[in-house]
Design a protein around this motif. Structure first.
Motif, short mmCIF file in Angstrom:
data_model
loop_
_atom_site.label_atom_id
_atom_site.label_comp_id
_atom_site.label_asym_id
_atom_site.label_seq_id
_atom_site.Cartn_x
_atom_site.Cartn_y
_atom_site.Cartn_z
N ILE A 160 2.13 -6.45 10.44
CA ILE A 160 2.97 -5.46 9.77
C ILE A 160 3.15 -5.86 8.31
O ILE A 160 3.44 -7.03 8.02
N VAL A 161 3.00 -4.91 7.41
CA VAL A 161 3.26 -5.16 6.00
C VAL A 161 4.23 -4.08 5.50
O VAL A 161 4.02 -2.90 5.73
N MET A 162 5.29 -4.56 4.85
CA MET A 162 6.27 -3.65 4.27
C MET A 162 6.40 -3.98 2.80
O MET A 162 6.71 -5.11 2.43
N GLY A 169 -8.66 -0.12 11.06
CA GLY A 169 -7.64 -1.09 11.45
C GLY A 169 -6.22 -0.68 11.16
O GLY A 169 -5.28 -1.32 11.62
N CYS A 170 -6.02 0.40 10.40
CA CYS A 170 -4.66 0.86 10.12
C CYS A 170 -4.18 1.68 11.32
O CYS A 170 -4.75 2.72 11.65
N TRP A 198 -8.65 -3.98 3.73
CA TRP A 198 -8.15 -2.83 2.99
C TRP A 198 -7.84 -3.22 1.54
O TRP A 198 -8.19 -2.52 0.59
N LEU A 199 -7.21 -4.40 1.36
CA LEU A 199 -6.87 -4.84 0.00
C LEU A 199 -8.10 -5.00 -0.89
O LEU A 199 -8.03 -4.77 -2.09
N SER A 200 -9.22 -5.38 -0.29
CA SER A 200 -10.43 -5.60 -1.09
C SER A 200 -11.38 -4.40 -1.09
O SER A 200 -12.47 -4.48 -1.65
N PHE A 237 -8.78 1.12 -1.66
CA PHE A 237 -7.54 0.53 -2.16
C PHE A 237 -7.55 0.53 -3.69
O PHE A 237 -6.55 0.88 -4.32
N GLY A 238 -8.67 0.15 -4.27
CA GLY A 238 -8.79 0.14 -5.72
C GLY A 238 -8.54 1.50 -6.33
O GLY A 238 -7.85 1.63 -7.34
#
Length: 104
Positions: free
Chosen positions: A3-5, A34-35, A65-67, A71-72
């Protein structure tokens, strides 16, 4: 699960701007591998906080996702002379899920 908040600090007068930006993100996140879940939360008691909540199948899915190019594009430099960032700051919180209901 992971989980990311991301707690965004947003002046009250900019909340509607940020709401509009994240309205598009909700549909886009459905296609991110994956989300599992995406929510954009507006604090009813504290007018200066909004939270981006994401649930991931794994920490690796979040890092992927971050890379990613997606995302960019979503977090690219959108600043123009008339468009300033809506958030004045943020705090990122990440958690490994230890127990949950329902158990999936």
């Amino acid at each position: 699960m992971y989980i990311v908040m991301n707690e965004l600090h947003v002046p009250a007068e900019r909340k509607s701007d940020l709401n509009a930006r994240f309205e598009k993100a909700a549909d886009n996140m459905a296609n991110v591998p994956g989300c599992i879940e995406f929510m954009f939360l507006s604090n009813v008691d504290e007018s200066k906080k909004q939270v981006v909540y994401t649930k991931w199948a794994s920490k690796q899915d979040y890092e992927n996702w971050l890379s990613s190019d997606a995302f960019g594009r979503a977090h690219g430099n959108k600043k123009t002379t008339d468009q300033k960032p809506a958030a004045t700051g943020n705090e990122l919180h990440a958690y490994e899920v230890v127990h949950s209901y329902p158990n999936k």
